[in-house]
Structure formats: structure tokens, C-alpha cells
Design an enzyme around this catalytic site. Structure first.
Site, PDB file in Angstrom:
ATOM      1  N   CYS A  41     -33.262  -1.822 -48.762  1.00  0.00           N
ATOM      2  CA  CYS A  41     -32.285  -0.815 -48.313  1.00  0.00           C
ATOM      3  C   CYS A  41     -31.437  -0.253 -49.457  1.00  0.00           C
ATOM      4  O   CYS A  41     -31.184   0.949 -49.529  1.00  0.00           O
ATOM      5  CB  CYS A  41     -31.398  -1.402 -47.224  1.00  0.00           C
ATOM      6  N   HIS A  74     -24.410   0.822 -46.261  1.00  0.00           N
ATOM      7  CA  HIS A  74     -24.311   0.247 -47.608  1.00  0.00           C
ATOM      8  C   HIS A  74     -23.676   1.280 -48.547  1.00  0.00           C
ATOM      9  O   HIS A  74     -24.000   2.474 -48.488  1.00  0.00           O
ATOM     10  CB  HIS A  74     -25.700  -0.077 -48.159  1.00  0.00           C
TER      11      HIS A  74
HETATM   12  N1  LIG Z   1     -31.454  -4.559 -41.867  1.00  0.00           N
HETATM   13  C1  LIG Z   1     -31.728  -3.829 -42.937  1.00  0.00           C
HETATM   14  O1  LIG Z   1     -30.883  -3.102 -43.485  1.00  0.00           O
HETATM   15  C2  LIG Z   1     -33.083  -3.887 -43.539  1.00  0.00           C
HETATM   16  C3  LIG Z   1     -33.396  -2.976 -44.529  1.00  0.00           C
HETATM   17  C4  LIG Z   1     -34.651  -3.019 -45.109  1.00  0.00           C
HETATM   18  C5  LIG Z   1     -35.546  -3.946 -44.670  1.00  0.00           C
HETATM   19  N2  LIG Z   1     -35.221  -4.839 -43.682  1.00  0.00           N
HETATM   20  C6  LIG Z   1     -36.228  -5.804 -43.268  1.00  0.00           C
HETATM   21  O2  LIG Z   1     -36.657  -5.537 -41.935  1.00  0.00           O
HETATM   22  C7  LIG Z   1     -37.028  -6.753 -41.300  1.00  0.00           C
HETATM   23  C8  LIG Z   1     -36.269  -6.902 -39.987  1.00  0.00           C
HETATM   24  O3  LIG Z   1     -34.863  -6.849 -40.223  1.00  0.00           O
HETATM   25  P1  LIG Z   1     -33.816  -6.736 -39.033  1.00  0.00           P
HETATM   26  O4  LIG Z   1     -32.530  -6.457 -39.711  1.00  0.00           O
HETATM   27  O5  LIG Z   1     -34.276  -5.814 -37.967  1.00  0.00           O
HETATM   28  O6  LIG Z   1     -33.840  -8.246 -38.447  1.00  0.00           O
HETATM   29  P2  LIG Z   1     -33.391  -8.768 -37.014  1.00  0.00           P
HETATM   30  O7  LIG Z   1     -32.359  -7.897 -36.421  1.00  0.00           O
HETATM   31  O8  LIG Z   1     -33.089 -10.210 -37.215  1.00  0.00           O
HETATM   32  O9  LIG Z   1     -34.723  -8.634 -36.111  1.00  0.00           O
HETATM   33  C9  LIG Z   1     -35.883  -9.373 -36.395  1.00  0.00           C
HETATM   34  C10 LIG Z   1     -37.019  -8.912 -35.481  1.00  0.00           C
HETATM   35  O10 LIG Z   1     -38.206  -9.624 -35.868  1.00  0.00           O
HETATM   36  C11 LIG Z   1     -38.766 -10.276 -34.724  1.00  0.00           C
HETATM   37  N3  LIG Z   1     -39.425 -11.503 -35.155  1.00  0.00           N
HETATM   38  C12 LIG Z   1     -38.949 -12.468 -35.950  1.00  0.00           C
HETATM   39  N4  LIG Z   1     -39.880 -13.450 -36.110  1.00  0.00           N
HETATM   40  C13 LIG Z   1     -40.960 -13.053 -35.389  1.00  0.00           C
HETATM   41  C14 LIG Z   1     -42.248 -13.621 -35.159  1.00  0.00           C
HETATM   42  N5  LIG Z   1     -42.613 -14.797 -35.680  1.00  0.00           N
HETATM   43  N6  LIG Z   1     -43.117 -12.931 -34.375  1.00  0.00           N
HETATM   44  C15 LIG Z   1     -42.775 -11.765 -33.831  1.00  0.00           C
HETATM   45  N7  LIG Z   1     -41.565 -11.165 -33.998  1.00  0.00           N
HETATM   46  C16 LIG Z   1     -40.671 -11.820 -34.789  1.00  0.00           C
HETATM   47  C17 LIG Z   1     -37.575 -10.536 -33.828  1.00  0.00           C
HETATM   48  O11 LIG Z   1     -38.029 -10.739 -32.512  1.00  0.00           O
HETATM   49  P3  LIG Z   1     -37.272 -11.738 -31.480  1.00  0.00           P
HETATM   50  O12 LIG Z   1     -36.141 -10.930 -30.889  1.00  0.00           O
HETATM   51  O13 LIG Z   1     -38.341 -12.050 -30.508  1.00  0.00           O
HETATM   52  O14 LIG Z   1     -36.801 -12.900 -32.283  1.00  0.00           O
HETATM   53  C18 LIG Z   1     -36.808  -9.220 -34.006  1.00  0.00           C
HETATM   54  O15 LIG Z   1     -37.402  -8.212 -33.214  1.00  0.00           O
HETATM   55  C19 LIG Z   1     -36.758  -7.847 -42.340  1.00  0.00           C
HETATM   56  O16 LIG Z   1     -37.940  -8.048 -43.064  1.00  0.00           O
HETATM   57  C20 LIG Z   1     -35.733  -7.233 -43.242  1.00  0.00           C
HETATM   58  O17 LIG Z   1     -35.737  -7.797 -44.514  1.00  0.00           O
HETATM   59  C21 LIG Z   1     -34.015  -4.824 -43.098  1.00  0.00           C
END
Ligand SMILES: NC(=O)c1ccc[n+]([C@@H]2O[C@H](COP(=O)([O-])OP(=O)(O)OC[C@H]3O[C@@H](n4cnc5c(N)ncnc54)[C@H](OP(=O)(O)O)[C@@H]3O)[C@@H](O)[C@H]2O)c1
Length: 340
Positions: free
Chosen positions: A130, A243
Site C-alpha cells: 500500500c 496512509h
Molecule cells: N489493508 C491494506 O491496506 C492492504 C494493502 C495492500 C495489501 N494488503 C494485503 O491484502 C490481504 C488482505 O488484507 P486485509 O486487510 O483485507 O485483511 P483482513 O481484513 O484481515 O481480511 C482477510 C481476509 O482473508 C480471508 N482469509 C484469511 N485466511 C484465509 C484462508 N485460509 N482461506 C480463505 N480465506 C482466508 C479472511 O476470511 P475470513 O473472514 O473467513 O477469516 C478475510 O476475508 C493481505 O495479504 C494484506 O497484506 C492489504
């Protein structure tokens, strides 16, 4: 004819935002599936005016689906994304798993759209970190004009960058500060995040920097130019979404602050708000829900011959993740898949 699209991690911060943005930008979709873990099987998520129920990623068959947008973290991506790619469904991944793989393009569509053609090597495209995404949108047009030699950046990163658990921790700790009997010790973060700042994101590297800082260095090189030197300090701050970055650049050619402002104003994905008066700049709360990367406080760095400072703010769940992923899908459709 449109695309058959899968959103993986649809219950998370980024996944929900991907659904919002696909609907807002009217991405040509014939059919959509939403996936998460077995834990949240059947959870309802919103897509435009409709409500969809999540299915289990572990048992989903990607055969016949065109594009999948992933936001589930590296471990689940490593286990399941290769199956999607092998089934012919292009993976656009938000985790850091594939970003540094030479056979996987790492794309910010305003900066290196031509890289999209490399998707076919593995049927995978990576989305940057990000903090990198918003910074390179601003660096690219300045680099094209004056050749950036060195970047010194300090970030002020919101808790939503650490997922929904990070947002909950800030919320719960903030309430607990006013109700001291309700102790909420740090779990997601390494120290108290409410009313505090933490100079540590991701794991420590051998040289004393953190992985988040290393990502900004490596990804800027891969996306913009391998010759650019970057040094970063990444800090978590008690902001829910958005950010911010204080960026200092040193260029080969002299670039006047007024010309830099004009260049940025004309550049894709950027909104310049730069009045030298009270409130004449953008802060994170104002960028939430917006597509743009906002640039303010553009000024000469008088300590070197060719230097500029600026302030860069963007919605990390949008340009830093979901929006960039949808823009990549649009680019892939336009340049390669050509449906819709
Ligand atoms: N937030 C940011 O600013 C940002 C920016 C760039 C990249 N990212 C990346 O994007 C990804 C997600 O981030 P987020 O902020 O959205 O996280 P989050 O809010 O914690 O959501 C995680 C998601 O992944 C699912 N998940 C986790 N483990 C799983 C598994 N074993 N099988 C299937 N689904 C699974 C969760 O489903 P359940 O609800 O079923 O647990 C949920 O839908 C990460 O890799 C993060 O590094 C985030």
C-alpha cells in the site's frame, strides 16, 4: 460479454472494498463468486445492490472463471492461488507472495501498464504494498521529467493496513483508555496503538530495517526504475484508514517546485491540493473512499541542489490495495483478455 470474476477474501477489509469498487466502476461482470475461509461460510457481503454469500476457498473450483482478485494473505494465497492460475483463471494478488518473482509483473497501472503482458508466464499479477503504490504514482511523472536519484520517505500508516483485527484493536484500546478497568493489551500491534505511534511494521531485517521498509525499496525499483535509491522509515499511527507519507526526493536535473506542482496536477491518479494556508493540504480522514492520491506541501529542499519535499496521502484500502487491483483487472481486460 463480460467476465466471470472471483473475489477471494471477500469478508476482509480489502475484499469488501474490491466489491465496492468493481460495482462503482461498473466492471463488466457476467458472474461473480465471493470466497473466504470455511469459518465464514455463508457470510453475506454487498456487491452493488445485491447481497452475495461467501463460499469456501478450499473447495472452490476455478475452472471456467476468468479473473480472480485475491486478498487473503500470503499463506492462503500460497496454498490456493496456483490452483486458480493453473485452471486458467488469472490471479491478481494483494499479498506480498509473488511481488518479487521475476516472472510475475508488479503493476501500478498509472506507472508501468506495459508490464501487464507478462502475466501469461504464470497467469499471476502482483499488486504492490500500500505505501509503495501511492508513492510511485507521484514519483513516476517527476522521474520522467528530472530523473530521481534518491528518495527519503517516512510513512504514517493507518491501522486498516493491518486488516480488520488492526482496526478493532485501535477501537477497543481507544475506548479502554477512558475506562481503565477494561484493559486491552496489544495483540495485533507490538505496543499500544491508541494515542501512540509505533516505528515498526512487519518483521525486522538483518540490517535493522523492517520488511515494510524493504518492500518500499524493492518495489519502487521493480515498478519505476532499478536505479532509484530509496530509504524508508515506516510508522503505524492511530488512524483508521488512509496512509500518509512525507517524501523527499533528489533529482539529477533541477526541478522547480512550481513546475513539479504543474506536472503532478496533469498526472493520472493524482489530485494536488497545495495552498500555503491553514488547512490548504489533505489529511487521511479526507481521502477515505476516494480514488485519488493526494499531494500537498510541495516545496524545494534548500539543503541540496536538486531536491523537493512533498506530502502524499491516499486511501490505503483503495489505491493501496483494492482500487489498484481493479485497475489491473481493467488493464488486463483492455490489453489482453479483450472481453466486455
Ligand atoms: N489493508 C491494506 O491496506 C492492504 C494493502 C495492500 C495489501 N494488503 C494485503 O491484502 C490481504 C488482505 O488484507 P486485509 O486487510 O483485507 O485483511 P483482513 O481484513 O484481515 O481480511 C482477510 C481476509 O482473508 C480471508 N482469509 C484469511 N485466511 C484465509 C484462508 N485460509 N482461506 C480463505 N480465506 C482466508 C479472511 O476470511 P475470513 O473472514 O473467513 O477469516 C478475510 O476475508 C493481505 O495479504 C494484506 O497484506 C492489504
Amino acid at each position: 460479454m463480460g467476465y466471470k470474476v472471483v473475489v477471494v477474501g471477500a469478508t476482509g477489509n480489502v475484499g469488501r472494498e474490491m466489491l465496492n469498487i468493481l460495482a462503482e466502476r461498473e466492471f463488466p461482470i457476467d458472474e461473480i463468486a465471493v470466497l473466504a475461509s470455511r469459518r465464514s461460510l455463508g457470510t453475506e457481503v454487498t456487491f452493488g445492490d445485491t447481497t452475495l454469500k461467501t463460499k469456501d476457498l478450499a473447495t472452490f473450483d476455478f475452472t471456467g472463471w476468468d479473473i480472480s482478485l485475491w486478498a487473503v494473505g500470503s499463506a492462503a494465497t500460497k496454498e490456493h492461488a496456483p490452483k486458480a492460475a493453473k485452471a486458467g483463471c488469472v490471479v491478481i494478488d494483494n499479498s506480498s507472495l509473488y511481488r518479487y518473482d521475476p516472472d510475475v509483473p508488479l503493476i501500478v497501472p498509472e506507472v508501468n501498464p506495459e508490464a501487464v503482458h507478462g502475466y501469461s508466464k504464470k497467469n499471476i499479477i502482483a499488486n504492490p504494498n500500500c505505501s509503495t503504490a501511492q508513492m510511485v504514482v507521484a514519483l513516476k511523472p517527476l522521474h520522467d521529467r528530472a530523473r530521481i536519484k534518491r528518495v527519503v520517505v517516512s510513512t504514517y500508516q493507518s491501522v486498516s493496513g493491518a486488516g480488520k483485527d488492526g482496526m478493532d484493536e485501535l477501537w477497543d484500546q481507544t475506548k479502554a483508555v477512558y475506562n481503565p478497568t477494561d484493559d486491552k493489551p496489544a495483540k495485533k500491534f507490538t505496543k499500544q496503538i491508541a494515542f501512540n505511534v509505533i516505528p515498526h511494521i512487519d518483521v525486522f531485517m538483518e540490517d535493522g530495517s523492517t520488511k515494510e521498509e524493504w518492500k518500499m525499496v524493492a518495489e519502487t525499483k521493480k515498478i519505476v526504475d532499478t536505479s532509484i535509491k530509496v530509504t524508508a522509515t515506516c510508522v503505524r499511527v492511530p488512524v483508521f484508514v488512509g496512509h500518509s507519507e512525507a517524501v523527499n526526493i533528489e533529482t539529477e536535473d533541477f526541478l522547480d517546485e512550481d513546475e513539479a506542482r504543474d506536472i503532478l496536477r496533469e498526472s493520472p491518479g493524482i489530485m494536488v491540493i497545495d495552498k500555503r494556508e491553514d488547512g490548504g493540504y489533505v489529511t487521511p480522514v479526507e481521502c477515505v473512499g476516494d480514488f485519488a492520491t493526494f499531494i500537498s506541501r510541495i516545496r524545494q529542499d534548500s539543503t541540496i541542489d536538486n531536491g523537493l519535499n512533498f506530502w502524499c496521502v491516499s486511501d490505503n484500502l483503495r489505491k493501496g490495495a483494492a482500487l489498484n487491483a481493479v485497475q489491473i483487472a481493467e488493464l488486463l481486460g483492455r490489453e489482453c483478455l479483450k472481453k466486455g
